[in-house]
Design a protein around this motif. Structure first.
Motif, PDB file in Angstrom:
ATOM      1  N   TYR A 118       0.858  -1.182   0.000  1.00 39.54           N
ATOM      2  CA  TYR A 118       0.000   0.000   0.000  1.00 39.54           C
ATOM      3  C   TYR A 118       0.894   1.231   0.000  1.00 39.54           C
ATOM      4  N   GLN A 119       0.746   2.016  -1.072  1.00 41.67           N
ATOM      5  CA  GLN A 119       1.549   3.223  -1.183  1.00 41.67           C
ATOM      6  C   GLN A 119       0.622   4.431  -1.156  1.00 41.67           C
ATOM      7  N   PRO A 120       0.693   5.220  -0.094  1.00 44.15           N
ATOM      8  CA  PRO A 120      -0.255   6.326   0.034  1.00 44.15           C
ATOM      9  C   PRO A 120       0.031   7.485  -0.922  1.00 44.15           C
ATOM     10  N   ILE A 121      -1.024   8.125  -1.371  1.00 45.48           N
ATOM     11  CA  ILE A 121      -0.911   9.343  -2.166  1.00 45.48           C
ATOM     12  C   ILE A 121      -1.225  10.515  -1.244  1.00 45.48           C
ATOM     13  N   THR A 122      -2.278  10.355  -0.483  1.00 50.78           N
ATOM     14  CA  THR A 122      -2.606  11.308   0.573  1.00 50.78           C
ATOM     15  C   THR A 122      -2.836  10.479   1.829  1.00 50.78           C
ATOM     16  N   SER A 167      -5.586   9.730   3.106  1.00 59.58           N
ATOM     17  CA  SER A 167      -6.756   8.858   2.999  1.00 59.58           C
ATOM     18  C   SER A 167      -6.802   8.019   1.721  1.00 59.58           C
ATOM     19  N   LEU A 168      -5.905   8.292   0.793  1.00 52.25           N
ATOM     20  CA  LEU A 168      -5.979   7.606  -0.490  1.00 52.25           C
ATOM     21  C   LEU A 168      -4.610   7.100  -0.921  1.00 52.25           C
ATOM     22  N   GLY A 169      -4.612   5.913  -1.531  1.00 51.81           N
ATOM     23  CA  GLY A 169      -3.330   5.387  -1.995  1.00 51.81           C
ATOM     24  C   GLY A 169      -3.498   4.350  -3.087  1.00 51.81           C
ATOM     25  N   ASN A 170      -2.392   3.736  -3.440  1.00 56.47           N
ATOM     26  CA  ASN A 170      -2.411   2.669  -4.430  1.00 56.47           C
ATOM     27  C   ASN A 170      -2.001   1.361  -3.777  1.00 56.47           C
ATOM     28  N   LEU A 171      -2.683   0.326  -4.192  1.00 56.05           N
ATOM     29  CA  LEU A 171      -2.305  -1.013  -3.791  1.00 56.05           C
ATOM     30  C   LEU A 171      -1.505  -1.566  -4.974  1.00 56.05           C
ATOM     31  N   ILE A 172      -0.285  -1.971  -4.706  1.00 57.96           N
ATOM     32  CA  ILE A 172       0.587  -2.382  -5.795  1.00 57.96           C
ATOM     33  C   ILE A 172       1.008  -3.828  -5.624  1.00 57.96           C
ATOM     34  N   SER A 231       4.212   1.044   2.811  1.00 57.87           N
ATOM     35  CA  SER A 231       5.479   1.685   2.482  1.00 57.87           C
ATOM     36  C   SER A 231       5.857   2.695   3.553  1.00 57.87           C
ATOM     37  N   GLU A 232       7.106   3.118   3.529  1.00 63.07           N
ATOM     38  CA  GLU A 232       7.594   4.062   4.541  1.00 63.07           C
ATOM     39  C   GLU A 232       6.868   5.403   4.477  1.00 63.07           C
ATOM     40  N   THR A 233       6.475   5.767   3.265  1.00 62.97           N
ATOM     41  CA  THR A 233       5.755   7.030   3.094  1.00 62.97           C
ATOM     42  C   THR A 233       4.508   7.047   3.962  1.00 62.97           C
ATOM     43  N   GLU A 234       3.836   5.919   4.018  1.00 55.17           N
ATOM     44  CA  GLU A 234       2.628   5.803   4.823  1.00 55.17           C
ATOM     45  C   GLU A 234       2.935   6.130   6.287  1.00 55.17           C
ATOM     46  N   GLN A 235       4.018   5.562   6.768  1.00 50.99           N
ATOM     47  CA  GLN A 235       4.374   5.822   8.164  1.00 50.99           C
ATOM     48  C   GLN A 235       4.660   7.297   8.383  1.00 50.99           C
ATOM     49  N   ARG A 236       5.382   7.892   7.426  1.00 51.96           N
ATOM     50  CA  ARG A 236       5.700   9.303   7.559  1.00 51.96           C
ATOM     51  C   ARG A 236       4.425  10.141   7.554  1.00 51.96           C
TER      52      ARG A 236
END
Ligand SMILES: [Zn+2]
Length: 161
Positions: A95-99, A101-106, A137-142
């Motif tokens: 799961y890679q977040p875009i915002t 509340s929203l992201g992409n499942l890859i 992904s790490e972005t999500e944690q951030r």
């Protein structure tokens, strides 16, 4: 007010609309409405400006909604190359977040080994997950560390065919 999906219930079936009026009604671009006409939304005649019966518009939007409804089952991601929903290889996805509340499942397509993507709201992830093993992904944690206000669900990239 912008709506993510045009709601056919806002359409008055006894009147007719111009393309501009429909665009205004749904807060969408008139080119989007023109795309609907190309896609099968019937104008009432061939005269200009194009007039569309409310009844036809409502029926079109209703049908379109059903058509676009969940092309993938939970645990599946659509592969553009194979043109079919696939269970990603190893039942694994990231799961890679875009915002917030929203992201992409890859994931990776088990048949053609291409990366496959599925837009997913964070909130609906449990419904989409199925029996997938999802890593974040790490972005999500951030993103979650920073205390951002909840992004309005109106967030939209506009209509995609
Ligand atoms: Zn594939």
């Amino acid at each position: 007010m912008r709506k993510r999906r045009p709601n056919y219930k806002h359409v008055k079936i006894h009147r007719s609309y111009t393309v501009v009026e429909i665009a205004r009604l749904f807060g969408t671009h008139k080119n989007t409405v023109r795309a609907w006409v190309k896609d099968g939304l019937p104008p009432c005649d061939s005269k200009r400006p194009t007039l569309i019966l409310g009844r036809d518009l409502a029926a079109y939007l209703q049908a379109r909604r059903t058509k676009n409804k969940r092309p993938c089952q939970p645990g599946e991601i659509y592969c553009v190359k194979c043109r079919a929903p696939k269970r990603p290889a190893g039942n694994m996805a990231e799961y890679q977040p875009i915002t917030v509340s929203l992201g992409n499942l890859i994931g990776i397509c088990p048949d053609c080994e291409k990366m496959i993507y599925r837009r997913a709201s964070r909130e609906k992830l449990p419904q989409i997950q199925g029996n997938l093993d999802i890593t974040f992904s790490e972005t999500e944690q951030r993103l979650t560390e920073i205390d951002l206000p909840t992004v309005n669900s109106d967030f939209s990239h506009g209509e995609k065919p």
